[in-house]
Scaffold this active site. Structure first.
Site, PDB file in Angstrom:
ATOM      1  N   GLY A   9       0.785  -1.229   0.000  1.00  0.00           N
ATOM      2  CA  GLY A   9       0.000   0.000   0.000  1.00  0.00           C
ATOM      3  C   GLY A   9       0.811   1.269   0.000  1.00  0.00           C
ATOM      4  O   GLY A   9       0.579   2.146   0.835  1.00  0.00           O
ATOM      5  N   GLY A  65      -3.912  -4.681  -5.069  1.00  0.00           N
ATOM      6  CA  GLY A  65      -4.366  -4.829  -6.444  1.00  0.00           C
ATOM      7  C   GLY A  65      -3.981  -6.153  -7.067  1.00  0.00           C
ATOM      8  O   GLY A  65      -4.651  -6.633  -7.983  1.00  0.00           O
ATOM      9  N   GLU A  86      -0.118  -2.264 -14.990  1.00  0.00           N
ATOM     10  CA  GLU A  86       0.803  -2.042 -13.868  1.00  0.00           C
ATOM     11  C   GLU A  86       2.089  -1.408 -14.394  1.00  0.00           C
ATOM     12  O   GLU A  86       2.660  -1.883 -15.375  1.00  0.00           O
ATOM     13  CB  GLU A  86       1.114  -3.371 -13.171  1.00  0.00           C
ATOM     14  CG  GLU A  86       2.234  -3.342 -12.144  1.00  0.00           C
ATOM     15  CD  GLU A  86       2.048  -2.332 -11.041  1.00  0.00           C
ATOM     16  OE1 GLU A  86       2.960  -1.501 -10.837  1.00  0.00           O
ATOM     17  OE2 GLU A  86       0.986  -2.364 -10.392  1.00  0.00           O
ATOM     18  N   ASN A  96       1.209   2.568 -17.899  1.00  0.00           N
ATOM     19  CA  ASN A  96       0.597   3.506 -16.965  1.00  0.00           C
ATOM     20  C   ASN A  96      -0.899   3.558 -17.239  1.00  0.00           C
ATOM     21  O   ASN A  96      -1.325   3.889 -18.348  1.00  0.00           O
ATOM     22  CB  ASN A  96       1.226   4.895 -17.140  1.00  0.00           C
ATOM     23  CG  ASN A  96       0.823   5.853 -16.043  1.00  0.00           C
ATOM     24  OD1 ASN A  96      -0.303   5.829 -15.563  1.00  0.00           O
ATOM     25  ND2 ASN A  96       1.746   6.714 -15.645  1.00  0.00           N
ATOM     26  N   GLN A 139      -7.172  -0.452  -8.784  1.00  0.00           N
ATOM     27  CA  GLN A 139      -6.540  -0.565  -7.474  1.00  0.00           C
ATOM     28  C   GLN A 139      -5.093  -0.096  -7.515  1.00  0.00           C
ATOM     29  O   GLN A 139      -4.226  -0.660  -6.851  1.00  0.00           O
ATOM     30  CB  GLN A 139      -6.633  -1.998  -6.930  1.00  0.00           C
ATOM     31  CG  GLN A 139      -7.968  -2.293  -6.276  1.00  0.00           C
ATOM     32  CD  GLN A 139      -7.915  -3.478  -5.338  1.00  0.00           C
ATOM     33  OE1 GLN A 139      -7.143  -3.497  -4.388  1.00  0.00           O
ATOM     34  NE2 GLN A 139      -8.733  -4.481  -5.605  1.00  0.00           N
ATOM     35  N   SER A 190      -2.264   2.600  -6.324  1.00  0.00           N
ATOM     36  CA  SER A 190      -2.109   3.216  -4.998  1.00  0.00           C
ATOM     37  C   SER A 190      -2.366   4.720  -5.063  1.00  0.00           C
ATOM     38  O   SER A 190      -1.560   5.543  -4.618  1.00  0.00           O
ATOM     39  CB  SER A 190      -0.713   2.925  -4.438  1.00  0.00           C
ATOM     40  OG  SER A 190      -0.587   1.559  -4.104  1.00  0.00           O
ATOM     41  N   ALA A 191      -3.539   5.070  -5.605  1.00  0.00           N
ATOM     42  CA  ALA A 191      -3.896   6.476  -5.785  1.00  0.00           C
ATOM     43  C   ALA A 191      -4.137   7.191  -4.465  1.00  0.00           C
ATOM     44  O   ALA A 191      -4.207   8.420  -4.436  1.00  0.00           O
ATOM     45  CB  ALA A 191      -5.139   6.578  -6.674  1.00  0.00           C
ATOM     46  N   HIS A 192      -4.260   6.427  -3.382  1.00  0.00           N
ATOM     47  CA  HIS A 192      -4.460   7.055  -2.070  1.00  0.00           C
ATOM     48  C   HIS A 192      -3.264   7.906  -1.662  1.00  0.00           C
ATOM     49  O   HIS A 192      -3.390   8.782  -0.811  1.00  0.00           O
ATOM     50  CB  HIS A 192      -4.706   5.976  -1.008  1.00  0.00           C
ATOM     51  CG  HIS A 192      -3.521   5.091  -0.763  1.00  0.00           C
ATOM     52  ND1 HIS A 192      -3.246   3.994  -1.562  1.00  0.00           N
ATOM     53  CD2 HIS A 192      -2.525   5.151   0.154  1.00  0.00           C
ATOM     54  CE1 HIS A 192      -2.134   3.422  -1.127  1.00  0.00           C
ATOM     55  NE2 HIS A 192      -1.678   4.101  -0.093  1.00  0.00           N
ATOM     56  N   CYS A 214     -11.571 -16.417   4.774  1.00  0.00           N
ATOM     57  CA  CYS A 214     -12.909 -16.690   4.255  1.00  0.00           C
ATOM     58  C   CYS A 214     -13.892 -15.752   4.942  1.00  0.00           C
ATOM     59  O   CYS A 214     -13.757 -15.457   6.124  1.00  0.00           O
ATOM     60  CB  CYS A 214     -13.317 -18.154   4.406  1.00  0.00           C
ATOM     61  SG  CYS A 214     -13.564 -18.724   6.081  1.00  0.00           S
TER      62      CYS A 214
END
Length: 557
Positions: free
Chosen positions: A52, A178, A196, A242, A263, A265-267, A410
């Site tokens: 992350g 991701g 990716e 990209n 997914q 890591s745009a955070h 699970c």
């Protein structure tokens, strides 16, 4: 000057029954901390990064060593306090108290920004813990596979009559989170094209069998997708490129996927997202020399990325945000329609949360895969009518390669989690399992997170941003006797956008453990039912009544 976060040492969790701590209750967090930094588990273990972006297990290597030493010396009536990856105190508590309490990257709301956090980070005063990185219960990419699988399956039910055969999913990002997408898509019966920018991440997913093929051009990737979908063969390909460049090009070419998500890591606009037109080397250098320029370029690129996702959405392609806050960045960059397509939780997952169903996970401290296979069989035995879960466990055994200590995830809910925990504890007691099991979960769960752009997006009563709930969850798990409890800020979606809590409990085969397990694994998911019942969801209200929960201000008792 030496970087206190860089070290070439290799860390792997001990295996077997010989312990170096004073009890299994302190050996368990010790092994799971080390497991988070296993090179087969972590994305960048030499920098203490688990997953992350910059989600770390410890603040510095010196802090890692101090945590290890503290855990080895901790008595059965003591609790270690960890503040943003730094061990700051050992206090006498009692045997049923958590052995470790963790708080990571928490900031007073007005200062809860990436700018302020990065300033503290550079001074060595903070650490980004993500969700399971700093709480020592990351199990590799498997940790998010079933949640992604459940999302794709539900999307298939809603949009394609229950089958994804011959369909394909377009996404971006093959990092620790991701990287689950291609395997989850294949398990759900679909093909997957994942863009990716880091060739090492593609190779990592190939090595761990989360990805089937790789491609270096869009033409090569699309040839594979067209061949596989025509044959009805679910397979996946990682395309080196990209996403902010590839997705707009696909829109221009009129390429039409059957589902779109993301997914990356745009955070984290500085450390997590490669700007358009930049090389990896340029990006890495400028993160140090000119982080503001990186952030500006990355945010502009994210806007283009989301514009392409909106183009797919407008053409009728099911499109969903997978919780990395990319829509928020695009909106901040002037894209007013950024939130036109939904997040995955309100679109597909919330009914599960209303029943306390979420990512229940466990790891075998013995290191023996047979311990996990035995627990798989026990889950089937105790939940004989849940054929969907049985199918998941069968696929997981066949397709998922263990990373580090053998583990399983699970999705089960209130009323089942404590039954499984008690059964695992009895298996340890009887010797059926070679060593204790730890049970934990992602912070992404029904009662443990406030994240208005992800888990609590579009709550029925408008309570998206109320973060009392994860605080209460952490307090209750502490009072209930979890082995370690964590409270974090900024996981998944970045600084200022989430607060969340985690817990782990050790099944060491003792009567004391059984009592703690019954409390923790009932109370933890019950807070999720409570939270959703309070928001007015009928499914949660019905579940609360069915399970006999006492919710005086909610059920009107």
């Amino acid at each position: 000057m030496n970087n206190p976060r860089h070290n070439i040492r290799e860390v792997r969790s001990p295996r077997g029954t010989e312990i170096s701590a004073k009890s299994w209750l302190t050996e368990a967090p010790l092994r799971m901390l080390m497991n988070n930094l296993d090179p087969d588990v972590a994305e960048n273990p030499h920098e203490l990064v688990v997953y992350g972006g910059i989600g770390r297990a410890a603040r510095t290597w010196a802090d890692f060593d101090r945590i290890v030493a503290s855990l080895k010396d901790l008595n059965e009536d003591e609790t270690l306090l960890v503040q943003s990856g730094k061990p700051v105190g050992v206090f006498r508590t009692h045997k049923d108290a958590p052995r470790v309490l963790i708080a990571n990257s928490n900031l007073v709301p007005h200062w809860a920004t990436w700018d302020h956090f990065n300033e503290l980070d550079k001074k060595g005063l903070a650490m980004y813990g993500q969700m399971t990185a700093g709480s020592w219960i990351y199990i590799g990419t498997q940790g998010i596979v079933q949640g992604t699988y459940e999302t794709f399956v539900e999307a298939g039910r809603q949009h394609y009559g229950g089958s994804l055969k011959g369909k394909w999913i377009l996404t971006g990002g093959l990092g620790g989170m991701g990287g689950a997408q291609p395997l989850a898509a294949v398990m759900a019966g679909a093909c997957c094209l994942a863009v990716e920018c880091n060739p090492d991440s593609i190779d990592f997913r190939l090595r761990t069998r989360y990805l089937d093929e790789k491609a270096e051009t869009l033409e090569e990737a699309m040839e594979m997708i067209e061949r596989w979908t025509k044959a009805g063969e679910p397979k996946s390909v990682g395309l080196l490129g990209n996403a902010a460049e590839i997705l707009p090009e696909m829109v221009r070419r009129g390429i039409r996927p059957d589902m779109v998500t993301d997914q990356t890591s745009a955070h984290d606009p500085i450390n997590g997202y490669l700007p358009k037109g930049w090389t990896m080397a340029e990006w890495k250098a400028k993160r140090e020399s000119d982080p503001k320029a990186v952030e500006k370029a990355a945010r502009a690129s994210m806007r283009d990325h989301v514009e392409a996702m909106l183009a797919f959405w407008d053409s009728g392609v099911p499109t969903l945000d997978y919780g990395n806050n990319i829509r928020q960045v695009a909106k901040d960059e002037g894209l007013e329609r950024a939130f036109d397509f939904p997040g995955f939780v309100p679109a597909y997952i919330r009914p599960l949360f209303c029943r306390g169903i979420g990512p229940f996970r466990w790891a075998a401290l013995s290191g023996d895969p047979e311990d996990i296979y035995r627990t798989d069989r026990k889950v089937k035995e105790l939940l004989p009518d849940n054929k969907h879960l049985h199918n998941w466990l069968d696929m997981a055994r066949e397709r998922i390669a263990f990373q580090g200590l053998p583990a399983r995830i699970c999705w089960v809910g209130l009323g089942d989690r404590h039954r499984l925990g008690l059964a695992f504890n009895e298996m340890v007691r009887s010797g059926e399992l070679k060593a204790p099991i730890v049970i934990g979960r992602d912070h992404l769960d029904s009662g443990s997170v406030a994240s208005p752009n992800r888990e609590t997006e579009a709550m029925k009563d408008g309570s998206d941003a109320v973060s009392d709930w994860p605080l209460l969850n952490a307090l209750l798990n502490t009072a209930s006797g979890a082995t370690w409890v964590s409270l974090h800020h900024g996981g998944g979606v970045g600084m200022g956008f989430s607060q969340h809590s985690g817990m782990v409990i050790c099944c060491d085969g003792t009567d004391d453990a059984a009592r703690r397990i019954e409390r923790v694994l009932w109370n933890d998911p019950a807070t999720g039912v409570m939270r959703h019942a309070d928001a007015g969801y009928d499914i949660a209200v019905d579940c609360a009544r069915e399970k006999g929960l006492r919710l005086p201000g909610i059920l009107g008792e």
